[in-house]
Scaffold this motif. Structure first.
Motif, PDB file in Angstrom:
ATOM      1  N   PRO A  22       0.828  -1.214   0.000  1.00  0.00           N
ATOM      2  CA  PRO A  22       0.000   0.000   0.000  1.00  0.00           C
ATOM      3  C   PRO A  22       0.858   1.259   0.000  1.00  0.00           C
ATOM      4  O   PRO A  22       1.912   1.302   0.658  1.00  0.00           O
ATOM      5  N   LEU A  23       0.409   2.262  -0.722  1.00  0.00           N
ATOM      6  CA  LEU A  23       1.187   3.497  -0.804  1.00  0.00           C
ATOM      7  C   LEU A  23       1.424   4.084   0.581  1.00  0.00           C
ATOM      8  O   LEU A  23       2.512   4.612   0.866  1.00  0.00           O
ATOM      9  N   GLY A  24       0.421   3.981   1.459  1.00  0.00           N
ATOM     10  CA  GLY A  24       0.562   4.524   2.800  1.00  0.00           C
ATOM     11  C   GLY A  24       1.619   3.825   3.633  1.00  0.00           C
ATOM     12  O   GLY A  24       2.069   4.373   4.656  1.00  0.00           O
ATOM     13  N   ASP A  25       2.032   2.615   3.254  1.00  0.00           N
ATOM     14  CA  ASP A  25       3.063   1.889   3.999  1.00  0.00           C
ATOM     15  C   ASP A  25       4.470   2.247   3.530  1.00  0.00           C
ATOM     16  O   ASP A  25       5.453   1.780   4.114  1.00  0.00           O
ATOM     17  N   ARG A  26       4.586   3.021   2.481  1.00  0.00           N
ATOM     18  CA  ARG A  26       5.902   3.413   1.978  1.00  0.00           C
ATOM     19  C   ARG A  26       6.353   4.703   2.666  1.00  0.00           C
ATOM     20  O   ARG A  26       5.545   5.611   2.913  1.00  0.00           O
ATOM     21  N   ASP A  27       7.612   4.782   2.955  1.00  0.00           N
ATOM     22  CA  ASP A  27       8.177   5.953   3.627  1.00  0.00           C
ATOM     23  C   ASP A  27       8.495   7.017   2.580  1.00  0.00           C
ATOM     24  O   ASP A  27       9.648   7.199   2.176  1.00  0.00           O
ATOM     25  N   LEU A  28       7.462   7.723   2.155  1.00  0.00           N
ATOM     26  CA  LEU A  28       7.628   8.731   1.117  1.00  0.00           C
ATOM     27  C   LEU A  28       7.458  10.123   1.702  1.00  0.00           C
ATOM     28  O   LEU A  28       6.678  10.331   2.636  1.00  0.00           O
ATOM     29  N   ALA A  29       8.168  11.069   1.125  1.00  0.00           N
ATOM     30  CA  ALA A  29       7.857  12.469   1.395  1.00  0.00           C
ATOM     31  C   ALA A  29       6.494  12.758   0.789  1.00  0.00           C
ATOM     32  O   ALA A  29       6.214  12.379  -0.346  1.00  0.00           O
ATOM     33  N   LEU A  30       5.632  13.426   1.533  1.00  0.00           N
ATOM     34  CA  LEU A  30       4.286  13.711   1.046  1.00  0.00           C
ATOM     35  C   LEU A  30       4.027  15.201   0.871  1.00  0.00           C
ATOM     36  O   LEU A  30       2.889  15.618   0.619  1.00  0.00           O
ATOM     37  N   THR A  31       5.088  15.996   0.997  1.00  0.00           N
ATOM     38  CA  THR A  31       5.027  17.412   0.640  1.00  0.00           C
ATOM     39  C   THR A  31       6.298  17.744  -0.130  1.00  0.00           C
ATOM     40  O   THR A  31       7.327  17.078   0.028  1.00  0.00           O
ATOM     41  N   THR A  32       6.236  18.773  -0.950  1.00  0.00           N
ATOM     42  CA  THR A  32       7.436  19.151  -1.705  1.00  0.00           C
ATOM     43  C   THR A  32       8.506  19.702  -0.762  1.00  0.00           C
ATOM     44  O   THR A  32       9.702  19.561  -1.034  1.00  0.00           O
ATOM     45  N   TYR A  33       8.085  20.311   0.341  1.00  0.00           N
ATOM     46  CA  TYR A  33       9.070  20.804   1.315  1.00  0.00           C
ATOM     47  C   TYR A  33       9.800  19.640   1.967  1.00  0.00           C
ATOM     48  O   TYR A  33      11.032  19.643   2.078  1.00  0.00           O
TER      49      TYR A  33
END
Length: 652
Positions: A22-33
């Motif tokens: 699931p996308l929510g389980d990935r450690d991604l930056a979720l804002t451009t900042y």
């Protein structure tokens, strides 16, 4: 070399494996900042971008590291905050490409909402955009970077409702040599450096809380060439997930480079060539303020590739058509991923570029409302007729639309319908204003979470195939004709350098196809081109009724064919001929697209009423009286103008 930390994506099987997490389980930056903060923490001293002030002197550049970019974003964010910019406030950015334009865009997203604007737009359209966004601060090119733009905005700022005009410097400018800025009554003019200097020294964080994933990040306008431009709202989640997806689909790894020559008011420039490289620590190469729009760049482009060794580049088809005609005089072996999008890729351009360089173009597909891209062709996976594999966590489906009921019915694989897109990169909606209230709404373009693209196509094994743009489809007697069929046939002729097919009004059929071409030689005749197209277009209805030779196909500011100008030119010429055959020759005929309708305005001393009666047999709006006729977009005068003039007006 696969960028570290990214899952492999080489096939539909890899795509499905990615989506099992699931996308929510990935450690991604979720804002451009947060994306920039993470990049600056991982690679503080690595080059983020190289800015070449003059494409005629490619050896000279200004390097900005990831750490330095974050510092500059913090400093500009404090300066904008001091001007009153908060989370809900838009900042208009209108300048040629430069290092501070990118930093200011990211700072505006971090503290408020960035609103990039095409500097070629007419002032009244800029006013429309500023009214929609509510911006009171405009960052633009200072007089050393673009003197005509600075003067134009200086003179019109009061009418735009702008209180502060901030001047951006050219890359590499010596601050000591910058003269004092000219001002106007009631307008504050200030250089960005002076504004930054008035804030705290070396701020290490934002002046307010960082943005949240679902906060608005940017307002990107679309159109502006056939009517008042729409404004698409992106959230931080939209842009951050898109950047990660693009990196997964073939982004360059740490230490590798991508050429970034598109203007930063376009989503491709920001997402593909600025944000996506931050995911992997790659660097962007920005070749001059005008980028691909600068004719001087093409003479030195292959030397630039040899000098900076980019793995990738991103451009529109016209750029690759120009490059295919430039002899390769350098070592370009580093170039593996020339990405093409924003407009359909003619087969002639694809073949010519591959023949000239030995490198295959990688076509992608997307739109501003989808935050940028919905599909991408992976290196080594070029498939004839496909614009690539859909990107992770997006759905792309061909569907049948029930316009009356507003329902979407997905079609089986391989069947052609309107493409609809779902997933985390579907935009928040279009910007609207009700009096003093600004709101964002989908206006039916997003139905049940699915974005209606207006493009025709099909999907087979997760690969997207385009079949034309609904509004570009030529409808002859109820029969849909894809203009690409005509354009590809003409582009296969060795003398044809560019081609565009459009529908021309017809009494009995509604529309008939006509084409415009530019030629490398005057030795070929129109009759020969008609015969050539006739032999290569199997469907009789799709064979062009008329071919017109022009000096150049009119283009928008980023290099897309500007078909409204061609439709208007073809219609005006046909109507004049129609009236002349009926003995009505004194009436002046002007044609424009207004609110999705073809409108004819008749003026002059002749038999206007009689002419109107003749033309009302067509499915057009006929108006009489008035002065000249202009489009609702960039004030392109169609009356008495050829397509070359239209092109110059669009690109001014």
């Amino acid at each position: 070399m696969r960028p570290a930390g990214l899952p492999p994506l080489t096939s539909p099987e890899d795509l499905h494996a990615i989506e099992r997490v699931p996308l929510g389980d990935r450690d991604l930056a979720l804002t451009t900042y947060d994306l920039l903060v993470r990049a600056a923490q991982r690679w503080p001293d690595a080059p983020c971008s190289l800015w070449i002030p003059d494409p005629a002197a490619i050896e000279q550049h200004v390097t900005v590291t990831y750490g330095a970019l974050l510092d500059r974003v913090h400093a500009i964010a404090h300066a904008l905050h001091a001007l009153g910019t908060g989370r809900e406030d838009a900042v208009t950015l209108m300048a040629p490409n430069c290092g501070d334009l990118l930093a200011a865009t990211l700072a505006a997203e971090a503290i408020g909402i960035a609103a990039p604007v095409n500097a070629a737009l007419d002032v009244r359209h800029v006013a429309h955009l500023i009214r929609l966004t509510g911006s009171r601060v405009l960052l633009t090119a200072g007089p050393e970077l673009d003197a005509p733009l600075w003067t134009r905005l200086l003179d019109s700022a009061a009418g735009l409702g702008i209180g502060t005009l901030v001047a951006l410097p050219p890359d590499g400018q010596d601050r000591a040599t910058a003269p004092e800025l000219e001002g106007r009554p009631g307008l504050r003019t200030v250089r960005l450096d002076d504004l930054v200097d008035s804030g705290p020294p070396s701020p290490a964080q934002l002046p307010a809380a960082p943005p949240a994933p679902d906060d608005l990040a940017a307002f990107f306008h679309t159109g502006g060439t056939t009517g008042a431009p729409k404004v698409a709202a992106h959230t931080h989640r939209n842009q951050a997930v898109m950047a990660w997806s693009l990196a997964v689909a073939g982004g360059s790894g740490t230490g590798q480079s991508i050429v970034a020559g598109l203007p930063l008011f376009h989503v491709n420039a920001l997402l593909v060539t600025a944000l996506a490289p931050m995911v992997t620590g790659a660097r962007s190469i920005w070749p001059g303020p005008r980028g691909y729009r600068d004719p001087d760049l093409y003479a030195s482009f292959w030397k630039l590739v040899e000098r900076y060794r980019p793995r990738a580049m991103s451009a529109v088809p016209t750029v690759y058509a120009f490059l295919a005609a430039v002899p390769v005089d350098a070592d370009i072996s580093s170039l593996e991923a020339p990405v093409v999008g924003a407009a359909p890729l003619p087969d002639g351009v694809r073949r010519a570029f591959a023949q000239a360089t030995g490198v295959q173009l990688l076509e992608g597909y997307g739109l501003t409302e989808g935050t940028c891209a919905a599909s991408a062709t992976l290196p080594g996976d070029v498939r004839t007729g496909s614009v690539g594999l859909r990107l992770p966590y997006q759905t792309v489906t061909a569907a049948e639309i029930d316009e009356a009921g507003g329902r979407i019915r997905p079609l089986p694989a391989g069947e052609t319908g309107e493409l609809v897109i779902g997933g985390p990169t579907v935009f928040a909606g279009y910007l609207r204003r009700d009096g003093d209230r600004r709101r964002v709404c989908s206006d039916g373009v997003v139905v049940d979470g699915l974005l209606r693209t207006g493009d025709l196509g099909c999907v087979v094994d997760d690969r997207v195939h385009l079949r034309g743009r609904q509004k570009d489809v030529i409808i002859r007697g109820g029969h849909n004709i894809d203009p690409a069929v005509i354009e590809d046939a003409l582009l296969s002729h060795p003398a044809v350098t560019a081609a565009a097919a459009v529908g021309r009004p017809d009494r009995s059929s509604g529309e008939v196809p006509v084409a415009f071409v530019s030629l490398a030689t005057a030795q070929v005749t129109v009759a020969e081109l008609l015969a050539w197209a006739g032999e290569r277009i199997s469907e009789p209805a799709a064979r062009p009724k008329l071919i017109t030779v022009v000096d150049a196909i009119p283009l928008t500011d980023i290099g897309k064919p500007f078909k409204p100008a061609l439709r208007e030119t073809a219609a005006a010429r046909h109507f004049r001929d129609e009236l002349a055959e009926g003995g009505i020759g004194a009436v002046e005929v002007g044609v424009a697209h207004e609110n999705g309708r073809l409108t004819v305005r008749l003026t002059g001393p002749g038999a206007v009423g009689e002419a109107a009666a003749v033309l009302r047999a067509y499915d057009v709006d006929v108006r009489t009286g008035g002065d000249d006729v202009r489009t609702g977009g960039d004030d392109i005068r169609i009356e008495g103008a050829d397509t070359r003039t239209a092109r110059q007006e669009v690109q001014r």
